[in-house]
Design a protein around this motif. Sequence first.
Motif, PDB file in Angstrom:
ATOM      1  N   CYS A   1      -7.575 -22.904 -49.342  1.00 45.95           N
ATOM      2  CA  CYS A   1      -8.590 -22.171 -48.568  1.00 45.95           C
ATOM      3  C   CYS A   1      -8.620 -20.685 -48.914  1.00 45.95           C
ATOM      4  O   CYS A   1      -9.530 -19.979 -48.499  1.00 45.95           O
ATOM      5  CB  CYS A   1      -8.320 -22.313 -47.074  1.00 45.95           C
ATOM      6  SG  CYS A   1      -8.540 -23.981 -46.471  1.00 45.95           S
TER       7      CYS A   1
ATOM      8  N   GLN B   1     -13.720 -22.008 -46.227  1.00 43.37           N
ATOM      9  CA  GLN B   1     -13.615 -23.380 -45.715  1.00 43.37           C
ATOM     10  C   GLN B   1     -14.939 -24.088 -45.929  1.00 43.37           C
ATOM     11  O   GLN B   1     -15.967 -23.637 -45.444  1.00 43.37           O
ATOM     12  CB  GLN B   1     -13.252 -23.358 -44.224  1.00 43.37           C
ATOM     13  CG  GLN B   1     -13.033 -24.704 -43.611  1.00 43.37           C
ATOM     14  CD  GLN B   1     -11.766 -25.368 -44.112  1.00 43.37           C
ATOM     15  OE1 GLN B   1     -10.876 -24.726 -44.636  1.00 43.37           O
ATOM     16  NE2 GLN B   1     -11.699 -26.661 -43.973  1.00 43.37           N
TER      17      GLN B   1
ATOM     18  N   SER C   1     -17.265 -27.014 -45.059  1.00 41.51           N
ATOM     19  CA  SER C   1     -17.483 -28.083 -44.085  1.00 41.51           C
ATOM     20  C   SER C   1     -18.656 -28.921 -44.569  1.00 41.51           C
ATOM     21  O   SER C   1     -19.236 -28.638 -45.607  1.00 41.51           O
ATOM     22  CB  SER C   1     -17.764 -27.509 -42.695  1.00 41.51           C
ATOM     23  OG  SER C   1     -19.022 -26.883 -42.670  1.00 41.51           O
TER      24      SER C   1
ATOM     25  N   LYS D   1      -1.088 -26.263 -37.060  1.00 46.21           N
ATOM     26  CA  LYS D   1      -1.049 -27.530 -37.791  1.00 46.21           C
ATOM     27  C   LYS D   1       0.342 -28.134 -37.650  1.00 46.21           C
ATOM     28  O   LYS D   1       0.502 -29.329 -37.541  1.00 46.21           O
ATOM     29  CB  LYS D   1      -1.385 -27.300 -39.262  1.00 46.21           C
ATOM     30  CG  LYS D   1      -1.377 -28.552 -40.090  1.00 46.21           C
ATOM     31  CD  LYS D   1      -1.844 -28.288 -41.492  1.00 46.21           C
ATOM     32  CE  LYS D   1      -2.007 -29.590 -42.242  1.00 46.21           C
ATOM     33  NZ  LYS D   1      -2.630 -29.357 -43.548  1.00 46.21           N
TER      34      LYS D   1
ATOM     35  N   ASP E   1      -3.859 -24.421 -38.884  1.00 40.81           N
ATOM     36  CA  ASP E   1      -4.905 -25.375 -39.227  1.00 40.81           C
ATOM     37  C   ASP E   1      -6.149 -24.577 -39.588  1.00 40.81           C
ATOM     38  O   ASP E   1      -6.785 -23.967 -38.720  1.00 40.81           O
ATOM     39  CB  ASP E   1      -5.169 -26.288 -38.027  1.00 40.81           C
ATOM     40  CG  ASP E   1      -6.236 -27.331 -38.291  1.00 40.81           C
ATOM     41  OD1 ASP E   1      -6.957 -27.227 -39.306  1.00 40.81           O
ATOM     42  OD2 ASP E   1      -6.354 -28.249 -37.472  1.00 40.81           O
ATOM     43  N   SER E   2      -6.495 -24.556 -40.864  1.00 38.45           N
ATOM     44  CA  SER E   2      -7.611 -23.707 -41.304  1.00 38.45           C
ATOM     45  C   SER E   2      -8.942 -24.167 -40.723  1.00 38.45           C
ATOM     46  O   SER E   2      -9.834 -23.352 -40.489  1.00 38.45           O
ATOM     47  CB  SER E   2      -7.676 -23.652 -42.827  1.00 38.45           C
ATOM     48  OG  SER E   2      -7.762 -24.947 -43.366  1.00 38.45           O
ATOM     49  N   ASP E   3      -9.097 -25.455 -40.440  1.00 36.43           N
ATOM     50  CA  ASP E   3     -10.344 -25.927 -39.816  1.00 36.43           C
ATOM     51  C   ASP E   3     -10.528 -25.291 -38.434  1.00 36.43           C
ATOM     52  O   ASP E   3     -11.605 -24.825 -38.092  1.00 36.43           O
ATOM     53  CB  ASP E   3     -10.353 -27.453 -39.676  1.00 36.43           C
ATOM     54  CG  ASP E   3     -10.517 -28.160 -41.006  1.00 36.43           C
ATOM     55  OD1 ASP E   3     -11.083 -27.545 -41.939  1.00 36.43           O
ATOM     56  OD2 ASP E   3     -10.086 -29.317 -41.120  1.00 36.43           O
ATOM     57  N   SER E   4      -9.463 -25.263 -37.643  1.00 35.04           N
ATOM     58  CA  SER E   4      -9.532 -24.658 -36.310  1.00 35.04           C
ATOM     59  C   SER E   4      -9.645 -23.145 -36.395  1.00 35.04           C
ATOM     60  O   SER E   4     -10.399 -22.527 -35.650  1.00 35.04           O
ATOM     61  CB  SER E   4      -8.284 -25.007 -35.498  1.00 35.04           C
ATOM     62  OG  SER E   4      -8.205 -26.384 -35.290  1.00 35.04           O
TER      63      SER E   4
ATOM     64  N   ASN F   1     -13.167 -22.181 -37.252  1.00 33.01           N
ATOM     65  CA  ASN F   1     -14.215 -22.825 -36.471  1.00 33.01           C
ATOM     66  C   ASN F   1     -15.200 -21.769 -35.994  1.00 33.01           C
ATOM     67  O   ASN F   1     -14.865 -20.880 -35.215  1.00 33.01           O
ATOM     68  CB  ASN F   1     -13.606 -23.567 -35.280  1.00 33.01           C
ATOM     69  CG  ASN F   1     -14.640 -24.272 -34.455  1.00 33.01           C
ATOM     70  OD1 ASN F   1     -15.650 -23.702 -34.062  1.00 33.01           O
ATOM     71  ND2 ASN F   1     -14.392 -25.537 -34.180  1.00 33.01           N
TER      72      ASN F   1
END
Length: 180
Positions: A24, A82, A84, A125, A139-142, A145
Amino acid sequence: MADIEQEYLTFLLQGEEYGVDILCVQEIRVWSSVTELPNKPDYIKGVINLRGVIIPIIDLRLRFGQPALDYNEQTVTIILRQQSTSRTMVVGIVVDAVSEVYKFTSQSIRKAPAFGNNIEACFLKGLASVEEKLIILLDSDSLLNEDDLYCVSNQNEEQSAVSHDKADSITTETAKLSSA
């Protein structure tokens, strides 16, 4: 079946070591000034223009509820990207210093303990051990976000509504006094 290793870039934040998935990480930059924007959460420092792309800059200390720190020659901005399903999110995070790159297998990453509803653990994570220290893996997604990142608290809206109500009351009282 062999457990696949994943690399994490680690950085320091108030003496603790955190890690993000190195896939990321777009680039690492020394701290430079930003263009400030109005009506934003305190942790959003502003935006930078990076080769024609406008990138929001987040102070991770403030985002995590830690005290602010004056930026110095070790302060860096890590540009994270990131991908998505709907769009690409690019954000810069301001950290105290960059540390190391480590490889961890999924078996070596321990799940973060449950803290109940009182502590926000959505960015975690897991935890990984290196020698005697624990590294907090994010957690890179969170972390990236969009809905959570740019959430301006309702407190600003409530204060604004109260100010408007007070202004309306003052205007009404002034109108009553001048007509009397």
